[in-house]
Design an enzyme around this catalytic site. Structure first.
Site: not given
Length: 659
Positions: A219, A270, A332
């Site tokens: 993000h 991440h 995703r």
């Protein structure tokens, strides 16, 4: 004890177990809604990466065009933008370089307040510029050591939850040489205080450069920010300066390191990794090229290395799975699912003990997988709704033994609620998220329902209702369990699908949709992606697209990326972009066509609802009492009241290491 007492005890025990089973089923159903809707939205954004990847594969000019667009966005540090005065209350504090602990204390005191919590734009610029200049000098993978500190704290996703960040700092202390932190990406988006979280983390890094390590998440990307709220947040807080501030934020993003290695034994990234992830290659990548991970990187005339691009994508977007193997992450739409065998091979190849990652919300804030060799840490509590999940951070000692602290911020908001009330709030939030997602397919749902209702009775069988819901939304949810909520008041043999559609047309759902950002909104808001597409089609780089250039691009699209439109239909749409009728389409016309298309879509929706409100429904003119009651319940249970943040208002507990 007589026989009747024993029977009564057994009856009560059975009732309690059934009740507990039903509550657990509701919890799991809500959780599945939250996650599947979240991942479906991310899949929409990941399609942009796939689109560019296919363009680059089949259109040679794509790389050069991507460079042309990106190069215009990558000079935020070189530009000295003009700052304008902002209206409204600004915090009356002054910052200067170098950032000190005293500045951190002032910022925390300002940010935690409900009002007057904005820094002057010149101080926002100061923090962003200084952080970008410093991060630019750092390696792709931080080398973190506990040799001096004897321990390190690791935080996962914060997603704009300033209250959670302040709880962590309150419980665990500010960073120092003896108290270092690794923050593992996804600092912004979704939460309303993303800018404050980002600025505070960057200021902590500047004040304690050897004790704060910031990893990039998926993000930290302007394409994601356009969809998930951070760009809108910056625009709302700094309406006169947001463009320049966003260009500086991009500069910070591109220089954030991609991960950390702790004591040469633990990898902290991440998302995760794939069977092709190579840490030596990741260490050598010029990460500054990747202003956005979802758009082609800035190449400076070099050939695009798609394998390198994939390396970054995999560490940002991947998730672990229980089954063996490594396969594309269909949920995703980006990254991979990696199994225990992939983890074992990866750790052995790089001589690592285990991996710490984030990227997934977990009910208890953390989770072990793959024989404890993959640890997920997620630090945003109340992520989906108040009471939906705990946040956590983890501390590792010198022997790298993990210790977890779980917490819930703003605990006073739930302390006085019963379990039933807390469950109701979470359930209403889940239904609201789901209904907003379903509204994107409302017309298609109605059309498909009516195919199975030739008599216009308004009712179809449960099996057909479930089939339509799944075939249209593709969310993979337990629709039979959700029938009573999405079609309230119907009998056990059939489903009144009109009530499902009426629920989608209630004010609370329509307002939530309006407050969100559609894929088209995000694409138009993030004009760099549209500019890249324009420059790819503009093969001769004249600044205008001719019909011939459109036709060549369409030929490639039809051949390699078949879709729902024929070549003639796409050519007609291209002709419609020529707003001034000169036979060519310039960039402004190209962008305006997208804006007008989205405006037309919204106007059609509004016109449809106006007609619907004046035309008698198949069953009744107004939504049923059961639909109205459900909408009112959703509205009441999803109201968020902003307050000053009190980091002491939390519930926290230590959790023993899993053996």
């Amino acid at each position: 004890m007589d026989e009747n007492a024993i029977r009564a005890a057994i009856f009560i025990q059975k009732w309690f177990r059934r009740h507990q089973a039903r509550q657990e089923m509701r919890k799991r159903c809500n959780w599945q809604i939250f996650q599947n809707v979240e991942y479906a939205c991310e899949q929409d954004q990941a399609e942009l990466y796939k689109f560019f990847n296919d363009l680059i594969k089949h259109m040679p000019q794509a790389v050069e065009a991507g460079n042309k667009c990106n190069s215009q966005r990558c000079s935020g540090l070189e530009k000295s933008g003009t700052l304008y005065e902002e209206s409204g209350d600004l915090a009356r504090i002054e910052l200067e370089v170098p950032i000190q602990k005293s500045h951190i204390d002032l910022m925390i005191d300002v940010f935690r307040k409900k009002r007057g919590n904005r820094l002057h734009p010149k101080y926002v610029c100061l923090i962003l510029r200084e952080a970008a200049k410093s991060l630019k000098q750092m390696p792709n993978l931080w080398m973190v050591s506990t040799a001096v500190s004897q321990q390190v704290t690791i935080c996962g996703d914060l997603h704009g939850k300033l209250d959670d960040l302040l709880v962590v700092l309150y419980k665990n202390g500010l960073p120092s040489a003896s108290n270092p932190y690794v923050f593992n990406g996804d600092f912004v988006d979704r939460g309303k205080r993303g800018l404050e979280v980002f600025l505070l983390l960057l200021s902590l890094y500047l004040a304690f450069p050897n004790a704060v390590f910031l990893n990039r998440g998926n993000h930290e990307d302007s394409v994601m920010n356009a969809r998930y709220g951070f760009i809108r947040e910056v625009e709302g807080k700094y309406p006169r300066n947001h463009k320049y501030l966003l260009s500086l934020i991009d500069e910070v993003y591109r220089w954030l390191p991609l991960g950390s290695i702790l004591n040469n034994r633990v990898l902290i990234v991440h998302g995760g990794f794939s069977d092709s992830t190579n840490l030596d290659l990741i260490k050598s990548i010029d990460r500054g090229k990747y202003v956005s991970i979802l758009r082609p990187p800035l190449m400076d005339g070099e050939a695009l290395d798609k394998a390198e691009w994939q390396q970054i994508f995999d560490v940002m977007w991947s998730d672990p799975q229980a089954s063996q193997g490594c396969k594309p992450n269909q949920l995703r739409g980006a990254g991979v699912w990696f199994g225990p065998d992939t983890t074992e091979s990866f750790l052995k190849r790089h001589r690592l003990s285990y991996v710490i990652r984030s990227h997934e919300c977990k009910p208890n804030g953390h989770e072990f997988m793959h024989d404890n060799k993959v640890i997920t840490i997620f630090s945003a509590s109340n992520y989906y709704a108040i009471g939906s999940n705990k946040g956590a951070y983890m501390r590792l000692n010198n022997q790298l033994v993990p210790h977890f602290v779980q917490y819930i911020s703003a605990a006073s908001q739930t302390k006085e609620l019963s379990f039933k009330q807390r469950m109701g709030i979470v359930e209403c939030a889940a239904l609201k998220e789901l209904a907003v997602r379903m509204r994107e397919h409302r017309d298609e749902l109605e059309e498909e329902f009516q195919k199975y209702d030739p008599d216009d009775s308004g009712c179809i069988t449960i099996a057909k209702w479930c089939f339509v819901m799944e075939s249209v939304t593709k969310l993979g949810l337990p629709w039979r369990l959700l029938r009573e909520k999405l079609a309230p008041g119907t009998d056990s043999q059939s489903v009144n699908y009109i009530r499902t559609l009426d629920l989608l047309d209630t004010d609370v759902i329509m307002k939530a949709e309006a407050d969100g950002t559609s894929v088209m909104d995000a694409l138009y808001a993030n004009k760099a992606s549209l500019e890249t597409i324009f420059n790819i089609i503009d093969a001769d780089h004249s600044g205008e697209i001719t019909l011939d250039e459109f036709e060549k691009a369409i030929d490639l699209l039809v051949t390699h990326m078949p879709g729902v439109y024929s070549k003639d239909e796409m050519l007609e749409k291209c002709r419609m972009m020529d707003l001034n009728g000169d036979g060519k389409v310039d960039l402004n016309e190209f962008l305006e066509a997208f804006r007008l298309s989205d405006l037309h879509r919204k106007e059609q929706q509004e016109e449809y609802l106006r007609k619907r409100s004046t035309t008698k429904s198949i069953i009744s003119q107004h939504p049923s009492d059961s639909v109205t009651k459900l909408a009112d319940t959703i509205s009441k249970n999803t109201v968020i009241i902003e307050r000053d943040i009190d980091p002491t208002d939390c519930e926290a507990k230590d959790v023993e290491q899993k053996s």
